[in-house]
Design a protein around this motif. Structure first.
Motif, mmCIF file in Angstrom:
data_model
loop_
_atom_site.group_PDB
_atom_site.id
_atom_site.type_symbol
_atom_site.label_atom_id
_atom_site.label_comp_id
_atom_site.label_asym_id
_atom_site.label_seq_id
_atom_site.Cartn_x
_atom_site.Cartn_y
_atom_site.Cartn_z
ATOM 1 N N PHE A 120 0.875 -1.178 0.000
ATOM 2 C CA PHE A 120 0.000 0.000 0.000
ATOM 3 C C PHE A 120 0.906 1.220 0.000
ATOM 4 N N ASP A 121 0.923 1.946 -1.111
ATOM 5 C CA ASP A 121 1.891 3.041 -1.251
ATOM 6 C C ASP A 121 1.235 4.399 -1.436
ATOM 7 N N GLU A 122 -0.086 4.457 -1.371
ATOM 8 C CA GLU A 122 -0.764 5.714 -1.700
ATOM 9 C C GLU A 122 -1.586 6.279 -0.547
ATOM 10 N N LEU A 123 -1.289 5.860 0.670
ATOM 11 C CA LEU A 123 -2.149 6.250 1.790
ATOM 12 C C LEU A 123 -1.621 7.441 2.588
ATOM 13 N N THR A 124 -0.379 7.843 2.336
ATOM 14 C CA THR A 124 0.233 8.897 3.150
ATOM 15 C C THR A 124 -0.285 10.261 2.735
ATOM 16 N N PRO A 125 -0.671 11.132 3.691
ATOM 17 C CA PRO A 125 -1.061 12.499 3.322
ATOM 18 C C PRO A 125 0.122 13.272 2.744
ATOM 19 N N ALA A 126 -0.176 14.291 1.911
ATOM 20 C CA ALA A 126 0.871 14.960 1.131
ATOM 21 C C ALA A 126 1.965 15.585 1.989
ATOM 22 N N SER A 127 1.639 16.074 3.175
ATOM 23 C CA SER A 127 2.650 16.771 3.975
ATOM 24 C C SER A 127 3.587 15.797 4.707
ATOM 25 N N ALA A 128 3.217 14.527 4.763
ATOM 26 C CA ALA A 128 4.034 13.541 5.475
ATOM 27 C C ALA A 128 4.941 12.808 4.499
ATOM 28 N N GLY A 161 1.396 5.762 10.622
ATOM 29 C CA GLY A 161 0.876 6.728 11.581
ATOM 30 C C GLY A 161 -0.642 6.811 11.589
ATOM 31 N N HIS A 162 -1.132 7.764 12.378
ATOM 32 C CA HIS A 162 -2.581 7.920 12.577
ATOM 33 C C HIS A 162 -3.316 8.265 11.289
ATOM 34 N N LYS A 163 -2.692 9.060 10.422
ATOM 35 C CA LYS A 163 -3.383 9.518 9.215
ATOM 36 C C LYS A 163 -3.553 8.391 8.208
#
Ligand code: FE
Length: 252
Positions: A17-25, A46-48
């Protein structure tokens, strides 16, 4: 279906799964190994990422079939959501013995602490529903208490921060030479020394690897690409190799 299927056989599957991180992280990959319906979740993040990853995983196995959670090291992009995972699954979690007593600072409830287990420095093997998985020592690559997982069925080495690349828009390396520039800063600054890179290269050459899957950026797929990466890291100068007196001056 969510995520990417890295290995597929009737009994054994590996998802990325490589697309779950929010842009600022910092972009982070999460991985799920499923063997005969039971899973191990690697570096859940993380939480996000938590709610999306829980939903994505549920497309493949019920969350309660996640039996193990593996934490390669102590960073927030690896462990921050651990409390949520232990609450929503019955899984046991594993991390280096060096970091056990640090995790309550991330909000780990005291009644869940009994399901967090220390990994000794030399690593170990464990059984996922009949499949033996290897927890390999990878200390100082980058964390002082750091492990990687080798899956001999999928022939995947989950390399944690080793092999990380930042700022790319592809998930699989196709041209190693042009990919190096996305790895260089990270490895020079975050990986402790060339000595440990050489020791790691020597260890993993004894394994049958088809994919090296880092926790950030693109994977290395195919024997040739895997060999290119191992050769590169084996000869890399990084971390303390690059430091001198000029790096340790009292600021004025
Ligand atoms: Fe890290």
């Amino acid at each position: 279906m969510p995520g990417k299927l890295l290995f597929d056989s009737p009994d054994h599957k590996v998802y990325m799964f490589d697309e779950l991180t929010p842009a600022s992280a910092v972009q982070s990959n999460q991985f799920l190994i499923v063997h005969r319906g039971e899973g191990v979740l690697l570096d859940p993040g993380g939480h996000k990422v938590f709610a999306k990853l829980l939903s994505d995983i549920s497309s493949y196995i019920p969350p309660n079939n996640v039996k193990y959670i593996f934490l390669s090291h102590q960073d927030p992009d690896i462990v921050a959501s651990l409390n949520g995972w232990l609450m929503t699954t019955g899984a046991d979690a594993f991390i280096s013995k060096l970091w056990m007593r640090f995790l309550p600072h991330f909000g780990l409830d005291s009644q869940l602490e009994g399901r967090l287990h220390p990994i000794d420095d030399k690593g170990t093997i464990f059984d996922l529903n009949g499949c033996t998985l290897y927890i390999l020592p990878a200390h100082f690559l980058h964390s002082p208490g750091n492990f990687q997982i080798y899956d001999p069925v999928g022939k995947v080495l989950f390399s944690g921060d080793l092999g990380a690349s930042l700022g790319i828009d592809y998930y699989e390396v196709s041209d190693f030479e042009s990919h190096k520039k996305y790895m260089e800063f990270f490895h020079r600054r975050y990986i402790a020394s060339g000595k440990v890179c050489k020791l790691w290269a020597r260890m993993v050459r004894s394994l049958d690897i088809n994919i090296i899957a880092p926790q950030h950026g693109a994977i290395f797929k195919g024997r040739e690409m895997v060999e290119k990466f191992i050769n590169w890291i084996e000869n890399l100068e990084c971390g303390v190799d690059l430091l001198g007196e000029s790096n340790y001056k009292v600021p004025s």
